[in-house]
Design a protein around this motif. Structure first.
Motif, PDB file in Angstrom:
ATOM      1  N   THR A  24       0.814  -1.208   0.000  1.00  0.00           N
ATOM      2  CA  THR A  24       0.000   0.000   0.000  1.00  0.00           C
ATOM      3  C   THR A  24       0.851   1.263   0.000  1.00  0.00           C
ATOM      4  N   PRO A  25       0.443   2.278  -0.790  1.00  0.00           N
ATOM      5  CA  PRO A  25       1.141   3.562  -0.742  1.00  0.00           C
ATOM      6  C   PRO A  25       0.712   4.426   0.435  1.00  0.00           C
ATOM      7  N   SER A  26      -0.359   4.029   1.121  1.00  0.00           N
ATOM      8  CA  SER A  26      -0.913   4.882   2.163  1.00  0.00           C
ATOM      9  C   SER A  26      -0.393   4.532   3.552  1.00  0.00           C
ATOM     10  N   TYR A  27       0.444   3.529   3.653  1.00  0.00           N
ATOM     11  CA  TYR A  27       1.002   3.135   4.946  1.00  0.00           C
ATOM     12  C   TYR A  27       2.460   2.757   4.708  1.00  0.00           C
ATOM     13  N   PRO A  28       3.367   3.120   5.613  1.00  0.00           N
ATOM     14  CA  PRO A  28       4.792   2.879   5.333  1.00  0.00           C
ATOM     15  C   PRO A  28       5.188   1.417   5.262  1.00  0.00           C
ATOM     16  N   GLN A  29       4.309   0.515   5.698  1.00  0.00           N
ATOM     17  CA  GLN A  29       4.613  -0.898   5.597  1.00  0.00           C
ATOM     18  C   GLN A  29       3.508  -1.611   4.829  1.00  0.00           C
ATOM     19  N   SER A  30       3.898  -2.599   4.041  1.00  0.00           N
ATOM     20  CA  SER A  30       2.899  -3.503   3.495  1.00  0.00           C
ATOM     21  C   SER A  30       2.345  -4.342   4.641  1.00  0.00           C
ATOM     22  N   THR A  31       1.131  -4.851   4.470  1.00  0.00           N
ATOM     23  CA  THR A  31       0.471  -5.569   5.549  1.00  0.00           C
ATOM     24  C   THR A  31      -0.064  -6.896   5.048  1.00  0.00           C
ATOM     25  N   PHE A  32      -0.162  -7.849   5.972  1.00  0.00           N
ATOM     26  CA  PHE A  32      -0.470  -9.242   5.691  1.00  0.00           C
ATOM     27  C   PHE A  32      -1.781  -9.559   6.403  1.00  0.00           C
ATOM     28  N   TRP A  33      -2.832  -9.947   5.658  1.00  0.00           N
ATOM     29  CA  TRP A  33      -4.186 -10.028   6.207  1.00  0.00           C
ATOM     30  C   TRP A  33      -4.742 -11.444   6.142  1.00  0.00           C
TER      31      TRP A  33
ATOM     32  N   GLY B  68      -8.370 -13.901   7.824  1.00  0.00           N
ATOM     33  CA  GLY B  68      -9.609 -13.867   8.570  1.00  0.00           C
ATOM     34  C   GLY B  68     -10.238 -15.239   8.655  1.00  0.00           C
ATOM     35  N   LYS B  69     -10.946 -15.485   9.750  1.00  0.00           N
ATOM     36  CA  LYS B  69     -11.667 -16.740   9.919  1.00  0.00           C
ATOM     37  C   LYS B  69     -12.603 -16.588  11.120  1.00  0.00           C
ATOM     38  N   GLY B  70     -13.770 -17.211  11.019  1.00  0.00           N
ATOM     39  CA  GLY B  70     -14.688 -17.174  12.152  1.00  0.00           C
ATOM     40  C   GLY B  70     -15.125 -15.762  12.460  1.00  0.00           C
ATOM     41  N   ASN B  71     -14.820 -15.270  13.658  1.00  0.00           N
ATOM     42  CA  ASN B  71     -15.260 -13.935  14.050  1.00  0.00           C
ATOM     43  C   ASN B  71     -14.107 -12.948  14.136  1.00  0.00           C
ATOM     44  N   LYS B  72     -12.998 -13.249  13.518  1.00  0.00           N
ATOM     45  CA  LYS B  72     -11.839 -12.372  13.677  1.00  0.00           C
ATOM     46  C   LYS B  72     -11.145 -12.130  12.346  1.00  0.00           C
ATOM     47  N   ALA B  73     -10.830 -10.854  12.099  1.00  0.00           N
ATOM     48  CA  ALA B  73      -9.964 -10.465  10.993  1.00  0.00           C
ATOM     49  C   ALA B  73      -8.685  -9.909  11.585  1.00  0.00           C
ATOM     50  N   MET B  74      -7.553 -10.290  11.013  1.00  0.00           N
ATOM     51  CA  MET B  74      -6.273  -9.895  11.580  1.00  0.00           C
ATOM     52  C   MET B  74      -5.343  -9.390  10.494  1.00  0.00           C
ATOM     53  N   GLY B  75      -4.542  -8.378  10.855  1.00  0.00           N
ATOM     54  CA  GLY B  75      -3.515  -7.871   9.955  1.00  0.00           C
ATOM     55  C   GLY B  75      -2.181  -7.813  10.664  1.00  0.00           C
ATOM     56  N   PHE B  76      -1.114  -8.112   9.942  1.00  0.00           N
ATOM     57  CA  PHE B  76       0.247  -8.069  10.479  1.00  0.00           C
ATOM     58  C   PHE B  76       1.101  -7.229   9.533  1.00  0.00           C
ATOM     59  N   THR B  77       2.120  -6.577  10.065  1.00  0.00           N
ATOM     60  CA  THR B  77       3.075  -5.932   9.169  1.00  0.00           C
ATOM     61  C   THR B  77       3.858  -7.018   8.445  1.00  0.00           C
ATOM     62  N   ALA B  78       4.112  -6.794   7.172  1.00  0.00           N
ATOM     63  CA  ALA B  78       4.762  -7.815   6.356  1.00  0.00           C
ATOM     64  C   ALA B  78       6.261  -7.896   6.589  1.00  0.00           C
ATOM     65  N   GLY B  79       6.809  -6.970   7.369  1.00  0.00           N
ATOM     66  CA  GLY B  79       8.213  -7.067   7.749  1.00  0.00           C
ATOM     67  C   GLY B  79       9.157  -6.217   6.938  1.00  0.00           C
TER      68      GLY B  79
END
Length: 701
Positions: free
Chosen positions: A351-360, A362-373
């Motif tokens: 993404t150009p809108s955040y200084p890090q790319s992110t890793f997404w 989801g399952k069940g009742n939770k969506a999660m994102g992590f910085t891609a490093g």
């Protein structure tokens, strides 16, 4: 940062009065816009006689190119604005008011730069007999008319209606750090996604209809911004010509000119090489400002990676105990461990809108994102330990996800509540939209609309998620499931039993259906993957050859060209391919150019070039693996490939068609699949060995 246009225009008034004479013999070098990009003269010495055209099907494809080789001021790296080795050619210089640079009124660290220098092939940079580079756009009037836009006579106005689109800028810039300037001192194309109509006119000197537009390139740059780029595309509103590919034009404060002098590459070291070296001894290829250090304290000799060895994060997931672990690809050191109840449909957002790319996920009742490093600093990146970026429990039954093209929004389809969850990747704001189904997909268009389908009913809905309203419900074929989006035409491609439905978002209508190629059984695809930025116009769908009891073995996958709106089946003889990415046996690189399949029954990996602009398009590289059905994953650029076998991860050398068994590393026992995040440029490794770091221990039992 907000661009202060009024202050800027006042400062530049005198500059523009003298720099844009509209002369018949234009002293400026423009970017040419033509059609038929693969056509070339057989010899540039005689461009009017003979030609080669390896792809006669692209005659209506728009494209950009610089001054061609026969021009006395030709660009060395034609057709690109580059040096012969691909490095930057276009030289930036500061815009001065008197003798002082113009400082951005909203950010005093940034000064205004533009590209304006004389150049000729004979005299090089600053040659008095050269053209001034680079200023605006001109229609092509090439050898044998092969690149020309349609034209008859002065009284017959052609149908084509071309317009420019600003696609993006380099990652080291804010969106408002770049703009184009017209001769009347007005700034245009000041934001990503902006468009500008290219007015057509009768060009008497060319005896043809065409385009001749002066438009300067301007950047706000700080001392660390040594390079900058803008990416553009050209469209035809009339539909006569196909959209161009995205073209990135790179500029630099300092350019390095390749100087002949080391060897003549004839395979023999002899007196000719010595003569060349003598003639060029003492010459420099440096033009322009000296670069300012980027401000890091790394030792380049031991921390810089040129990607000869894959440097990436390899993520392993154990579905039984719901543990996600990030490993450093060099040696496999564990750097972070998370608990995560996730489906294997994981995706990375660059993404150009955040200084890090992110890793997404989801399952069940939770969506999660992590910085891609990776932290992106424009001309280089920093490899850092991944961290949890975001988590929400507002999802209910989330599995399928989609991303906006500009990388600001991720959406999850909630099967349990028949709704959608949209997450702003910058602010973390969550929006819930209704109108889903018990089994939906989540496709996001450029305008921010959602496209949802119902696998048990025959409709596709175009949804406004902000107003939470259905804008249109469009009848489609049976079992709609799996989709892709083509930004250039604003169309969605939806897989159904009978073929691929094509839905035009602007008119909110179905425009046609692409029939599946004939095969050994009833064939369809249940998933489709594409490059969300739209740079590569293909979608890839593993074949689902159905029999009464479910999916049959298949040796094919579907390749959908979303520009031409065609579909073909690519057969890999003898292969047994999986129909679902959920098992980790299929992946498309994030740039849309490389598809990777792991054979379900044989110890083989298949790497397929799916980029239509590639010279090796459709080629298949077969690579032996340690075991059959081995989960594999490929990085963003298609260059970093890893395979999992018996709790060991191995890097794969695609060029050598071999698994590097000597560089494998162990992962947690019971790891079901792997995913790779990687960076595609100069890289400094800032990560440190933090061992088995549990970043969210409150979730552990």
């Amino acid at each position: 940062m907000k661009l202060n246009i009024s202050v800027l225009l006042f400062a530049l008034c005198a500059f523009f009065i003298s720099s844009h004479p509209l002369l018949a013999e234009c002293p400026y070098a423009h970017t040419h816009i033509g059609v038929n990009p693969t056509w070339r003269p057989a010899s540039w010495d005689t461009p009017g006689a003979g030609y080669v055209d390896p792809d006669p099907t692209d005659d209506s494809q728009l494209w950009f190119f610089s001054l061609p080789p026969v021009h006395p001021c030709a660009t060395p790296g034609w057709p690109n604005w580059s040096q012969t080795d691909g490095s930057p050619f276009l030289l930036l210089s500061p815009v001065l008011e008197g003798e002082s640079p113009i400082v951005n009124p909203d950010d005093p660290n940034k000064k205004l730069y533009t590209c304006s220098f004389q150049y000729s092939k004979a005299g090089g940079y600053f040659a008095e007999d050269g053209k001034e580079h680079i200023d605006g756009w001109h229609s092509a009037h090439g050898p044998q008319g092969a690149w020309n836009l349609e034209s008859a006579d002065a009284d017959t106005v052609p149908a084509w209606e071309l317009y420019l689109e600003r696609v993006g800028v380099s990652d080291n810039l804010d969106e408002d750090d770049f703009f184009f300037m017209l001769p009347d001192d007005s700034a245009v194309l000041t934001a990503n996604g902006d468009t500008y109509d290219l007015e057509k006119a009768w060009l008497g000197d060319k005896n043809a209809w065409g385009i001749h537009l002066h438009m300067g390139y301007y950047f706000w740059l700080d001392d660390t911004d040594n390079e900058a780029s803008v990416t553009v595309a050209v469209h035809d509103a009339s539909g006569q010509y196909l959209r161009s590919g995205d073209t990135t034009i790179v500029f630099a404060k300092q350019v390095i000119v390749p100087v002949l002098g080391d060897v003549n590459k004839d395979g023999v070291v002899d007196v000719n090489d010595m003569n060349i070296v003598t003639e060029n001894f003492g010459k420099t290829g440096i033009v322009g400002e000296a670069p300012v250090p980027a401000g890091h304290d790394h030792d380049d000799d031991d921390s810089h990676s040129d990607f000869e060895v894959p440097l990436a994060w390899v993520w392993g997931y154990n579905a039984e105990n719901e543990i996600l672990t990030a490993y450093h690809s060099e040696g496999g050191t564990k750097r972070a461990t998370f608990t995560a109840s996730i489906h294997a449909h994981a995706q990375v957002m660059y993404t150009p809108s955040y200084p890090q790319s992110t890793f997404w996920m989801g399952k069940g009742n939770k969506a999660m994102g992590f910085t891609a490093g990776f932290l992106n600093h424009g001309n280089h990146g920093h490899m850092v330990t991944p961290k949890k970026f975001f988590a929400t429990s507002e999802c209910q039954g989330c599995i399928h996800m989609g991303f906006s093209r500009v990388g600001k929004t991720v959406a999850f389809a909630n099967d349990d509540t028949e709704s959608f969850t949209l997450i702003d990747t910058v602010t973390g704001d969550v929006t819930t939209a209704s109108h889903g189904s018990p089994h939906s997909c989540a496709l996001i268009t450029d305008a921010g609309y959602l496209v949802g389908v119902h696998i048990q009913e025959q409709w596709a809905r175009i949804i406004d998620p902000i107003a939470d309203t259905v804008l249109a419900e469009i009848p489609v074929g049976a079992v709609p499931h799996g989709d892709a989006y083509h930004s250039a035409t604003d169309r969605a491609f939806i897989a159904v039993d009978e073929g691929i439905e094509v839905v035009d978002i602007a008119s909110r209508t179905k425009t046609g259906r692409l029939d599946y190629p004939a095969g050994p059984a009833t064939i369809r695809t249940y998933v489709m993957y594409h490059d969300p930025t739209g740079r590569v116009p293909v979608a890839v769908g593993p074949a689902y050859d159905t029999v009464e009891d479910g999916p049959a073995e298949t040796d094919r996958f579907f390749l959908i060209n979303m520009t031409d709106e065609t579909i073909e089946a690519i057969t890999i003889p003898g292969a047994t391919l999986d129909w679902s990415k959920g098992h980790g046996l299929f992946e498309l690189s994030k740039n849309g150019r490389t598809a990777v399949f792991s054979d379900m029954n044989l110890p083989l990996l298949y790497v397929v070039d799916v980029d239509p602009s590639s010279a090796t398009f459709r080629s298949v590289t077969t690579i032996p693996t340690p075991a059959a059905g081995a989960p594999a994953s490929v990085g963003a650029t298609g260059k970093h490939l890893f395979v999992l076998s018996d709790n060991t991860v191995y890097p794969v050398d695609v060029d050598a068609a071999a698994v590097n068994l000597g560089s494998g590393f162990s992962v947690k026992e019971g790891t079901d699949w792997i995913f790779v995040t990687s960076y595609s440029g100069m890289l400094f490794d800032d990560s440190v060995d933090k061992g088995d770091e549990i970043l969210n221990p409150e979730d552990l039992e």
